[in-house]
Design an enzyme around this catalytic site. Sequence first.
Site, mmCIF file in Angstrom:
data_model
loop_
_atom_site.group_PDB
_atom_site.id
_atom_site.type_symbol
_atom_site.label_atom_id
_atom_site.label_comp_id
_atom_site.label_asym_id
_atom_site.label_seq_id
_atom_site.Cartn_x
_atom_site.Cartn_y
_atom_site.Cartn_z
ATOM 1 N N PHE A 1 0.761 -0.787 -0.143
ATOM 2 C CA PHE A 1 0.113 -0.178 0.059
ATOM 3 C C PHE A 1 0.319 1.015 -0.177
ATOM 4 O O PHE A 1 1.635 1.384 0.978
ATOM 5 C CB PHE A 1 -1.250 0.366 1.316
ATOM 6 C CG PHE A 1 -2.163 1.207 1.048
ATOM 7 C CD1 PHE A 1 -2.861 0.578 -0.054
ATOM 8 C CD2 PHE A 1 -1.678 2.266 1.809
ATOM 9 C CE1 PHE A 1 -3.972 1.980 0.630
ATOM 10 C CE2 PHE A 1 -2.768 3.242 1.957
ATOM 11 C CZ PHE A 1 -4.113 3.091 1.298
ATOM 12 N N ARG B 1 -12.763 -3.815 -6.448
ATOM 13 C CA ARG B 1 -12.684 -4.335 -5.171
ATOM 14 C C ARG B 1 -14.633 -3.559 -4.561
ATOM 15 O O ARG B 1 -15.456 -2.726 -4.696
ATOM 16 C CB ARG B 1 -12.281 -3.380 -4.314
ATOM 17 C CG ARG B 1 -10.419 -3.580 -4.349
ATOM 18 C CD ARG B 1 -9.449 -2.737 -3.392
ATOM 19 N NE ARG B 1 -9.787 -1.928 -2.396
ATOM 20 C CZ ARG B 1 -9.543 -1.255 -2.115
ATOM 21 N NH1 ARG B 1 -8.813 -2.039 -1.178
ATOM 22 N NH2 ARG B 1 -10.285 -0.046 -1.373
ATOM 23 N N ASP C 1 0.821 -4.106 9.008
ATOM 24 C CA ASP C 1 -0.492 -3.547 8.599
ATOM 25 C C ASP C 1 -1.354 -3.786 8.934
ATOM 26 O O ASP C 1 -1.946 -5.290 7.898
ATOM 27 C CB ASP C 1 0.004 -2.545 7.496
ATOM 28 C CG ASP C 1 -1.375 -0.944 7.197
ATOM 29 O OD1 ASP C 1 -2.296 -1.498 7.739
ATOM 30 O OD2 ASP C 1 -0.690 -0.413 6.567
ATOM 31 N N TYR D 1 -11.475 3.079 10.459
ATOM 32 C CA TYR D 1 -12.662 3.449 9.649
ATOM 33 C C TYR D 1 -12.796 2.562 8.315
ATOM 34 O O TYR D 1 -14.048 3.061 7.550
ATOM 35 C CB TYR D 1 -12.581 4.648 9.173
ATOM 36 C CG TYR D 1 -10.748 4.647 8.299
ATOM 37 C CD1 TYR D 1 -10.774 4.738 6.686
ATOM 38 C CD2 TYR D 1 -9.529 5.446 8.965
ATOM 39 C CE1 TYR D 1 -9.759 4.778 6.485
ATOM 40 C CE2 TYR D 1 -8.931 5.449 8.330
ATOM 41 C CZ TYR D 1 -8.684 5.225 6.995
ATOM 42 O OH TYR D 1 -6.939 5.464 6.012
ATOM 43 N N LYS D 2 -12.508 1.504 8.439
ATOM 44 C CA LYS D 2 -12.891 0.145 6.906
ATOM 45 C C LYS D 2 -13.843 -0.371 7.908
ATOM 46 O O LYS D 2 -15.098 0.127 8.255
ATOM 47 C CB LYS D 2 -11.434 0.030 6.751
ATOM 48 C CG LYS D 2 -10.339 0.185 6.353
ATOM 49 C CD LYS D 2 -9.840 0.071 5.229
ATOM 50 C CE LYS D 2 -8.260 0.431 4.807
ATOM 51 N NZ LYS D 2 -8.627 2.059 3.833
#
Length: 419
Positions: A151, A384, A214, A239-240
């Site tokens: 990422f 996604r 991560d 926040y996911k």
Amino acid sequence: MASPDLPSTNHVIKRALADSPLDRSVAKQFDAADALAEWRDRFVLRDPALIYLDGNSLGMTPVATVDAMRRVIEEQWAGDLITSWWENDWLDLPLTVGNELAPLLGAAEGTVAVHDSTTVGIFQLLNVALDLPATGAQPRPPVIAFAPNEFPTDRYAAEGVARLRNGAVRSGLADLDGVGVVIRSMVDYRSAEICDVAAETKRANDAGAITVWDLSHAVGVLDLNLPALGVDLAVGCTYKFLNGGPGAPGFTYVAPHLHDDVTQPIWGWFGQTDQFAMDNAFDPKPGIGRLLHGTPGILGLTAARCGIATTAEAGLSAIAAKAKVITQYGIAVADALSLTVASPRNAAVRGGHVAIRHPDAARIHRALETRGVIVDKRDPDILRLGMSPLTTRFVDVYDALLHLADLAGIPAESGTISS
């Protein structure tokens, strides 16, 4: 803790193939059997017709969060003002919320702090890792390795730390000789493939490197046990799948045996043992508290706390079980529509989203939005479909994939979106 009455992952595939995965009634049957279905009503649904499959980027808003934010703003901030720092536990909130998050990581109390962005947490832990002694108490080489497709923020932070420390980065993980620290994601943000954390942690350790994990695409959707996996250092966002809200603070985890050896790079008064002894030299707090630095954002912590509590109440084992089933169902429908699946087919190594590859992904992404279907796009050709177990229905997955196939010019002869 809820336990879903959904079919096993293998049975989903068998049944979908037997009854035709393009029969919407199959999706409706799965929704009827889903013990987590009621949790969707615990979230704000302004447009019930919207198909939202982007909870792996930004989770939906828990109703409890709206109420909690109102209390903090109207009663604590507006009412108690400055006294809220001690009367309402604002001073200790990063560690209080960290202790509430810890069980979702399989971690012990006092090992997690929720306090700043994921990027800041990565910067801190990379520096922490580089300062930990290597084998034989030798200085750790200032070389940070990451996968070429890691990422972006992880790569950028690694490059920034290496620049500041006159070190180097290595793009590639095959050869860890001479590497001091590895930064990598547990779940690949494009494909949702889960890394073998225990094996890769050991491989790095055997090479003399320490790994910063991560967990941004793992926490809240996978049943984690960081101590059992041998994880020393970890970071992630809220926040996911934890539904903590846009820009909600991330978290850092440090295994207990390392606490006394931690020297983090950002010194601030919230990391000071006695922060109100203004004339004292810096003396870091014991334990995970030494990862704190500046004044925490109370509103963001409040929202993150609600998302964490919602996940904990629903039960992580039930959430993880549904994630396996609903993503497997999505793959079955995608296969029946001749869409190209870019996610692992083995549920044991797949996270909470399904990636569909198409050369015209950008156009399809825009067109899906006009039809009220929200998915995520990753260049150059990945769409996604995030399947957050507390808010995503099987019919959402079915309908979204039929819309996607239609926009891709693939006729679904036996499929219908309407109920």
